[in-house]
Design a protein around this motif. Structure first.
Motif, PDB file in Angstrom:
ATOM      1  N   LYS A 213      58.299  60.683  77.808  1.00 43.36           N
ATOM      2  CA  LYS A 213      58.212  59.160  77.388  1.00 43.36           C
ATOM      3  C   LYS A 213      56.711  58.970  77.500  1.00 43.36           C
ATOM      4  CE  LYS A 213      62.595  57.504  78.535  1.00 43.36           C
ATOM      5  NZ  LYS A 213      63.650  56.598  79.319  1.00 43.36           N
ATOM      6  N   LEU A 216      54.481  60.385  74.803  1.00 41.80           N
ATOM      7  CA  LEU A 216      54.679  59.733  73.648  1.00 41.80           C
ATOM      8  C   LEU A 216      53.856  58.355  73.364  1.00 41.80           C
ATOM      9  CD1 LEU A 216      58.604  60.132  72.922  1.00 41.80           C
ATOM     10  CD2 LEU A 216      56.650  61.168  71.813  1.00 41.80           C
ATOM     11  N   LYS A 217      53.897  57.601  74.699  1.00 44.86           N
ATOM     12  CA  LYS A 217      53.231  56.242  74.782  1.00 44.86           C
ATOM     13  C   LYS A 217      51.730  56.725  74.583  1.00 44.86           C
ATOM     14  CE  LYS A 217      54.481  52.801  75.464  1.00 44.86           C
ATOM     15  NZ  LYS A 217      54.684  51.630  74.383  1.00 44.86           N
ATOM     16  N   GLN A 219      50.341  58.904  72.941  1.00 39.18           N
ATOM     17  CA  GLN A 219      50.062  59.013  71.562  1.00 39.18           C
ATOM     18  C   GLN A 219      50.148  57.871  70.826  1.00 39.18           C
ATOM     19  OE1 GLN A 219      52.934  61.949  70.180  1.00 39.18           O
ATOM     20  NE2 GLN A 219      52.213  63.709  71.382  1.00 39.18           N
ATOM     21  N   GLU A 220      51.148  56.815  71.147  1.00 37.91           N
ATOM     22  CA  GLU A 220      50.948  55.575  70.629  1.00 37.91           C
ATOM     23  C   GLU A 220      49.719  54.840  70.769  1.00 37.91           C
ATOM     24  OE1 GLU A 220      53.131  51.431  71.326  1.00 37.91           O
ATOM     25  OE2 GLU A 220      54.426  53.267  71.749  1.00 37.91           O
ATOM     26  N   ILE A 221      49.153  54.762  71.887  1.00 38.62           N
ATOM     27  CA  ILE A 221      48.011  54.148  72.503  1.00 38.62           C
ATOM     28  C   ILE A 221      46.888  54.788  71.701  1.00 38.62           C
ATOM     29  CG2 ILE A 221      46.465  53.727  74.293  1.00 38.62           C
ATOM     30  CD1 ILE A 221      48.856  53.229  76.206  1.00 38.62           C
ATOM     31  N   ARG A 223      46.892  56.271  68.910  1.00 40.86           N
ATOM     32  CA  ARG A 223      46.815  55.860  67.559  1.00 40.86           C
ATOM     33  C   ARG A 223      46.606  54.443  67.383  1.00 40.86           C
ATOM     34  NH1 ARG A 223      45.749  56.897  62.328  1.00 40.86           N
ATOM     35  NH2 ARG A 223      47.309  55.983  60.868  1.00 40.86           N
ATOM     36  N   SER A 224      46.903  53.492  68.142  1.00 38.34           N
ATOM     37  CA  SER A 224      46.439  52.061  68.122  1.00 38.34           C
ATOM     38  C   SER A 224      45.017  52.144  68.120  1.00 38.34           C
ATOM     39  CB  SER A 224      47.164  51.269  69.387  1.00 38.34           C
ATOM     40  OG  SER A 224      48.374  51.539  69.087  1.00 38.34           O
ATOM     41  N   SER A 325      51.206  48.097  75.345  1.00 34.40           N
ATOM     42  CA  SER A 325      50.550  48.414  73.801  1.00 34.40           C
ATOM     43  C   SER A 325      49.172  48.040  73.938  1.00 34.40           C
ATOM     44  CB  SER A 325      51.699  48.120  72.724  1.00 34.40           C
ATOM     45  OG  SER A 325      51.184  46.298  72.896  1.00 34.40           O
TER      46      SER A 325
END
Length: 530
Positions: A213, A216-217, A219-221, A223-224, A325
Motif C-alpha cells: 500500500k 502505491l502511495k 508512486q501516487e505522490i 506522480r503528483s 496526498s
C-alpha cells in the motif's frame, strides 16, 4: 605413552564429578578414579563416604593415593586438547558484536556453535567436542547459540522452562504446574510455539500488504509531484511570455512572478520529499520487521520465538496514509497580482491580462444553488416589541453546497440591486447580528448607497472602481487562501483577499441589503447565480 593414549576413549580422561579432564587423579578402594579435589569435596558434604559411581559405602574415609598412570595420561591428553584448541582457534572466527561468544574460551572469545540447555553454557566448535563424543554429554539438548541461557530456567524450581501457561501467558517448568499454575491451561512449549509461528505468518502477510500500500502511495505522490511540476512549467512559460512582451518595464515583476511560482513548487516538492522520506522510512522499518518476523518464523528455538513474539507480532507504529496526498499549488491570480503593481505604467496592457486571467478562473465555474433553509430574513431584535422598519431589513442567503478544499468560481448578476454584499462565509456565521470582516469569517465586497464600493477587510478598503459592475465573479482557492472578485464585463479585478486561513466549510454568500422595499425571495436570487 602417546600410542597408549590413542587406545583410550576421551571420556576415560574425564572426572565423573566435574566432567572435565582429571586434575590430580586419585583412585578409590573400589577402583574408580576422580579428581582429588572433586572426591574430597563430595565426601565433605556427605555424612557417609560413598563411591559416586558404584555406590560402595565406607565406614571410615578411605586413604586416597595419586594414580600416577592416569595423571600422566590425563596430562598428555590435556596437552593434546590444548594444542588442538590452539590450532582450531586460529581457524575459527572471534565472536563479533551481536554474535553469541563461547563461555569456555579464555582470552579471545570465539563464536559459539551451539548452546547446551543442560549445562546452560554456549560452546565454540572446539569446546563443543565433548558433547559430541562423550556418552554422558551426548544426551544433553543442544540448540543454536543463544544468549541469556539462565532465562530458560525456572527461577523458582531451577528446572528448564518446558511448558506454556495460557492462563498467565508465561513459560513455566513442570513443577510450576503443581504450585502457582495448578489447574491452569498449560500446554507443551512446542504446541504454543506452533501456534505463535502460525500467527507470525499472518503478521508477515499483513506487513507485506502494508508495504505494498505504501509503495502505491509512494508512486501516487511522485506522480503528483510530476504533474505539479508540469503545471508549474506551463505557468512559468505563460508568465514569462507575458512579461517578455512587457519588456524592461516589467522585468522586476517577471522575476517576482517566477520566484513566487518556484517557491510554491519548492514547497510542494519539499512536502512531497518529506512524505517520500517518511514512506521510505516506514517501508524500511516494515522490511526490517518483516525480516525479523521471517527469521523468527523459521527459528526452531521454542522459547526464543515465544519470548520474542509479543514484540514482533504487531507492526511498528506507522501513519495512516489513506488520506495523504500532495496538493498541486494554485497559480491562478499570480500574473494578475504582479501586473496590478505595474498598473500605472502598463494601463494599456492591463485589460488584456485581466481578460486572460478571467478566462482562466472561469474554468473552475460551479453551479451554485441557494438553500431556502439557510436564510437570515431580518436583524435580531433584543426587544421583541421594537418595530422593525421593513425598508431596512437585511436579508442574506447561503448556497446549499459548501467547499472544504480545492478551487471554485461563481458569478452573480448584481445590477438589479442598488446595494448588495457578495462573497463567501461559513454557515455558522449567519446567525444573529452579522458583522462583516475576515476576522468574523466573511470575505466579501459591498455596494453601499451612492455607489460606494468597499471591501470589509481589517480595516475596510474603499474601492475606486472606474465602472459600475453588472456581473461579479468570485474566485476562491481554498488551499492558497485566496478570494478574488472580478468585474465580468470589463475583466477588471475588483479586490483580492490573500493569505486567508480557511478551516471550515465555505459557502457562497449573498445579501441584497438594503432592499429598498423590493421583496426579495430565495428563488429570485437563485436564478442569478451560475
Amino acid at each position: 605413552m602417546s600410542a597408549a593414549s590413542c587406545l583410550l576413549t576421551e571420556d576415560q580422561f574425564l572426572c565423573s564429578i566435574c566432567l572435565d579432564v582429571f586434575t590430580d587423579p586419585v583412585t578409590s578402594p573400589c577402583g574408580h578414579n576422580f579428581c582429588n579435589k572433586c572426591i574430597t569435596g563430595h565426601w565433605d558434604v556427605n555424612v557417609q563416604c560413598q563411591c559416586p559411581i558404584c555406590k560402595r559405602r565406607y565406614n571410615t574415609r578411605p586413604e586416597l593415593h595419586v594414580n600416577t598412570f592416569i595423571s600422566e595420561m590425563a596430562a598428555q591428553f590435556r596437552q593434546s586438547v590444548q594444542q588442538k584448541t590452539s590450532s582450531s582457534s586460529s581457524e575459527q572466527q572471534a565472536a563479533k558484536p551481536g554474535e553469541v561468544p563461547c563461555d569456555v574460551c579464555t582470552g579471545t572469545k570465539l563464536k559459539a556453535l551451539k548452546s547446551c540447555l543442560v549445562c546452560l553454557v554456549s560452546y565454540c566448535e572446539t569446546h563443543l567436542e565433548p558433547h559430541l563424543t562423550v556418552s554422558g554429554l551426548k544426551r544433553h539438548q543442544l540448540i543454536d547459540p543463544v544468549e541469556n541461557l539462565e532465562g530458560r530456567v525456572c527461577t523458582n524450581h531451577d528446572k528448564l522452562l518446558e511448558l506454556f501457561c495460557k492462563t498467565d501467558q508465561m513459560c513455566v517448568c513442570t513443577l510450576c504446574t503443581y504450585s502457582d499454575h495448578k489447574a491452569h491451561d498449560v500446554v507443551p512449549l512446542k504446541e504454543e510455539y506452533e501456534g505463535k509461528k502460525a500467527e507470525l505468518k499472518e503478521t508477515e502477510a499483513e506487513i507485506q500488504q502494508m508495504i505494498q500500500k505504501r509503495r502505491l502511495k509512494l508512486q501516487e505522490i511522485k506522480r503528483s509531484v510530476e504533474l505539479s511540476k508540469e503545471r508549474a512549467d506551463r505557468e512559468t512559460a505563460e508568465g514569462v511570455q507575458v512579461f517578455t512582451a512587457l519588456k524592461e518595464s516589467v522585468e522586476r515583476g517577471q522575476a517576482e512572478f517566477i520566484r513566487t511560482i518556484k517557491e510554491k513548487q519548492r514547497t510542494t516538492e519539499k512536502q512531497a520529499e518529506d512524505f517520500i522520506k517518511e514512506l521510505e522510512q516506514e517501508i524500511s522499518e516494515l522490511k526490517k520487521r518483516s525480516s525479523e518476523v521471517e527469521q523468527l518464523s523459521v527459528s526452531e528455538d521454542h522459547l526464543h520465538l515465544i519470548q520474542s513474539f509479543s514484540s514482533l507480532n504487531t507492526a511498528p507504529p506507522t501513519k495512516d496514509w489513506t488520506e495523504v496526498s500532495v496538493s498541486s499549488p494554485s497559480h491562478e491570480g499570480t500574473v494578475v497580482r504582479a501586473v496590478i503593481q505595474l498598473e500605472q505604467t502598463l494601463s494599456k496592457q492591463t485589460k488584456n491580462i485581466f481578460e486572460t486571467e478571467l478566462k482562466r478562473v472561469q474554468q473552475y465555474a460551479v453551479d451554485v444553488l441557494l438553500d431556502p433553509d439557510i436564510v437570515h430574513p431580518k436583524p435580531t431584535q433584543s426587544n421583541p416589541r421594537q418595530k422593525v422598519n421593513e425598508r431596512y431589513v437585511c436579508r442574506c442567503v447561503l448556497s446549499k453546497q459548501g467547499f472544504t478544499s480545492g478551487i471554485f468560481y461563481f458569478e452573480v448578476q448584481v445590477s438589479r440591486w442598488s446595494t448588495w454584499t457578495l462573497g463567501v462565509t461559513t454557515e455558522s456565521n449567519v446567525k444573529g447580528r452579522i458583522t462583516l470582516s475576515p476576522k468574523n469569517g466573511f470575505w466579501t465586497v459591498c455596494l453601499k448607497r451612492r455607489g460606494w464600493y468597499f471591501a470589509p477587510a481589517e480595516p475596510s478598503v474603499l474601492l475606486p472602481l472606474k465602472s459600475q459592475p453588472e456581473k461579479v465573479g468570485v474566485f476562491v482557492d481554498y488551499e492558497e487562501g485566496l478570494v478574488s472578485f472580478h468585474d465580468v464585463d470589463t475583466a477588471a479585478l475588483i479586490y483580492s483577499f490573500t493569505g486567508c486561513s480557511f478551516t471550515d466549510k465555505l459557502h457562497p454568500f449573498f445579501s441584497p441589503c438594503l432592499n429598498d422595499g423590493v421583496a426579495i425571495h430565495t428563488r429570485d436570487i437563485e436564478c442569478q447565480i451560475t
